[in-house]
Design a protein around this motif. Structure first.
Motif, PDB file in Angstrom:
ATOM      1  N   ALA A  72       0.815  -1.217   0.000  1.00  0.00           N
ATOM      2  CA  ALA A  72       0.000   0.000   0.000  1.00  0.00           C
ATOM      3  C   ALA A  72       0.850   1.270   0.000  1.00  0.00           C
ATOM      4  N   PHE A  73       2.022   1.222   0.659  1.00  0.00           N
ATOM      5  CA  PHE A  73       2.869   2.402   0.824  1.00  0.00           C
ATOM      6  C   PHE A  73       4.317   2.085   0.466  1.00  0.00           C
ATOM      7  N   PRO A  74       4.601   1.819  -0.800  1.00  0.00           N
ATOM      8  CA  PRO A  74       5.979   1.484  -1.185  1.00  0.00           C
ATOM      9  C   PRO A  74       6.934   2.642  -0.910  1.00  0.00           C
ATOM     10  N   GLY A  75       8.110   2.292  -0.428  1.00  0.00           N
ATOM     11  CA  GLY A  75       9.147   3.294  -0.220  1.00  0.00           C
ATOM     12  C   GLY A  75       9.123   3.972   1.131  1.00  0.00           C
ATOM     13  N   VAL A  76       8.260   3.523   2.041  1.00  0.00           N
ATOM     14  CA  VAL A  76       8.235   4.134   3.372  1.00  0.00           C
ATOM     15  C   VAL A  76       9.405   3.617   4.205  1.00  0.00           C
ATOM     16  N   ASP A  77       9.649   4.283   5.317  1.00  0.00           N
ATOM     17  CA  ASP A  77      10.716   3.831   6.203  1.00  0.00           C
ATOM     18  C   ASP A  77      10.159   2.866   7.249  1.00  0.00           C
ATOM     19  N   GLN A  78      11.050   2.289   8.020  1.00  0.00           N
ATOM     20  CA  GLN A  78      10.680   1.283   9.015  1.00  0.00           C
ATOM     21  C   GLN A  78       9.723   1.847  10.066  1.00  0.00           C
ATOM     22  N   ALA A  79       9.948   3.073  10.509  1.00  0.00           N
ATOM     23  CA  ALA A  79       9.074   3.680  11.517  1.00  0.00           C
ATOM     24  C   ALA A  79       7.649   3.832  10.976  1.00  0.00           C
ATOM     25  N   SER A  80       7.529   4.179   9.717  1.00  0.00           N
ATOM     26  CA  SER A  80       6.205   4.315   9.108  1.00  0.00           C
ATOM     27  C   SER A  80       5.503   2.971   8.990  1.00  0.00           C
ATOM     28  N   VAL A  81       6.243   1.930   8.656  1.00  0.00           N
ATOM     29  CA  VAL A  81       5.652   0.589   8.593  1.00  0.00           C
ATOM     30  C   VAL A  81       5.149   0.195   9.985  1.00  0.00           C
ATOM     31  N   ALA A  82       5.956   0.453  11.003  1.00  0.00           N
ATOM     32  CA  ALA A  82       5.564   0.126  12.381  1.00  0.00           C
ATOM     33  C   ALA A  82       4.259   0.818  12.746  1.00  0.00           C
ATOM     34  N   LYS A  83       4.122   2.074  12.374  1.00  0.00           N
ATOM     35  CA  LYS A  83       2.892   2.811  12.677  1.00  0.00           C
ATOM     36  C   LYS A  83       1.710   2.276  11.876  1.00  0.00           C
ATOM     37  N   GLN A  84       1.959   1.864  10.640  1.00  0.00           N
ATOM     38  CA  GLN A  84       0.865   1.339   9.817  1.00  0.00           C
ATOM     39  C   GLN A  84       0.271   0.066  10.420  1.00  0.00           C
ATOM     40  N   ILE A  85       1.101  -0.776  10.997  1.00  0.00           N
ATOM     41  CA  ILE A  85       0.596  -2.057  11.501  1.00  0.00           C
ATOM     42  C   ILE A  85       0.479  -2.096  13.018  1.00  0.00           C
ATOM     43  N   GLY A  86       0.829  -1.007  13.703  1.00  0.00           N
ATOM     44  CA  GLY A  86       0.704  -0.975  15.154  1.00  0.00           C
ATOM     45  C   GLY A  86       1.681  -1.903  15.845  1.00  0.00           C
ATOM     46  N   TYR A  87       2.952  -1.810  15.452  1.00  0.00           N
ATOM     47  CA  TYR A  87       3.966  -2.708  15.982  1.00  0.00           C
ATOM     48  C   TYR A  87       5.136  -1.905  16.534  1.00  0.00           C
ATOM     49  N   ASP A  88       5.764  -2.397  17.547  1.00  0.00           N
ATOM     50  CA  ASP A  88       6.911  -1.746  18.159  1.00  0.00           C
ATOM     51  C   ASP A  88       8.042  -1.622  17.146  1.00  0.00           C
ATOM     52  N   ARG A  89       8.624  -0.413  17.020  1.00  0.00           N
ATOM     53  CA  ARG A  89       9.665  -0.155  16.014  1.00  0.00           C
ATOM     54  C   ARG A  89      10.884  -1.052  16.180  1.00  0.00           C
ATOM     55  N   ALA A  90      11.320  -1.243  17.419  1.00  0.00           N
ATOM     56  CA  ALA A  90      12.525  -2.044  17.656  1.00  0.00           C
ATOM     57  C   ALA A  90      12.307  -3.502  17.257  1.00  0.00           C
ATOM     58  N   THR A  91      11.171  -4.051  17.648  1.00  0.00           N
ATOM     59  CA  THR A  91      10.864  -5.444  17.321  1.00  0.00           C
ATOM     60  C   THR A  91      10.650  -5.605  15.821  1.00  0.00           C
ATOM     61  N   LEU A  92      10.061  -4.592  15.199  1.00  0.00           N
ATOM     62  CA  LEU A  92       9.806  -4.664  13.765  1.00  0.00           C
ATOM     63  C   LEU A  92      11.105  -4.766  12.976  1.00  0.00           C
ATOM     64  N   GLY A  93      12.183  -4.197  13.506  1.00  0.00           N
ATOM     65  CA  GLY A  93      13.476  -4.282  12.823  1.00  0.00           C
ATOM     66  C   GLY A  93      13.881  -5.722  12.549  1.00  0.00           C
ATOM     67  N   LYS A  94      13.626  -6.604  13.501  1.00  0.00           N
ATOM     68  CA  LYS A  94      13.954  -8.024  13.316  1.00  0.00           C
ATOM     69  C   LYS A  94      13.074  -8.652  12.241  1.00  0.00           C
ATOM     70  N   VAL A  95      11.810  -8.245  12.198  1.00  0.00           N
ATOM     71  CA  VAL A  95      10.892  -8.753  11.170  1.00  0.00           C
ATOM     72  C   VAL A  95      11.366  -8.296   9.790  1.00  0.00           C
ATOM     73  N   ILE A  96      11.729  -7.030   9.694  1.00  0.00           N
ATOM     74  CA  ILE A  96      12.236  -6.476   8.428  1.00  0.00           C
ATOM     75  C   ILE A  96      13.501  -7.219   7.997  1.00  0.00           C
TER      76      ILE A  96
END
Length: 159
Positions: free
Chosen positions: A51-75
């Motif tokens: 839906a939002f190509p080219g966004v940064d990791q913090a924006s992805v975290a906000k889109q899905i309601g996930y902790d930024r630090a933990t999302l880094g491992k998912v990314i």
């Protein structure tokens, strides 16, 4: 008189946690049956990037309601699977833009119908009208509580 233990089974927090366990297990089974290697969070990340190509990791975290630090491992895991690609931003050399790879797009297109098909199984015993009402109530509660969490999503959350 009900025991303190049985009272737990009427707590919204317990019921929501238990339903989450059930839904995650059903998601895992559906993905496994379809030979797709994705967790619910990984699927959400790919969907957000679609839906939002080219966004940064913090924006992805906000889109899905996930902790930024933990999302880094998912990314990191999605990048290791060649499903996403991080590129240096042309506007800010310190920032990294995240894109779906062609493999990521193909896997997401394969996963979408599998996820859609398993949704009804996640709410057995409810009529279509009851499911719609439950989703409406869950949306209202989630939106009302959104600001109170450490990982709020962008508003509005409605599709």
């Amino acid at each position: 008189m009900a025991s303190p233990h049985s009272e737990m089974y009427s707590l919204p927090s317990h019921l929501i946690r238990r339903l989450n366990q059930i839904c995650v297990a059903q998601f895992a089974t559906a993905m496994s049956d379809a030979k797709i290697d994705l967790t619910p969070v990984q699927y959400s990340v790919l969907w957000a990037l679609e839906a939002f190509p080219g966004v940064d990791q913090a924006s992805v975290a906000k889109q899905i309601g996930y902790d930024r630090a933990t999302l880094g491992k998912v990314i990191d895991r999605l990048e290791a699977k060649s499903l996403i690609d991080r590129q240096v931003s042309q506007l800010d050399r310190r920032a990294r833009e995240i894109y779906l790879t062609s493999e990521g797009k193909a896997l997401l297109q394969k996963a979408h119908p599998v996820v859609s098909a398993c949704q009804d199984k996640m709410l057995p015993g409810l009529s279509p009208q009851e499911r719609e009402a439950l989703v409406e109530l869950l949306t209202r509660v989630t939106e009302a509580a959104n600001a109170e969490t450490t990982a709020p999503t962008f508003s509005p959350m409605k599709p």
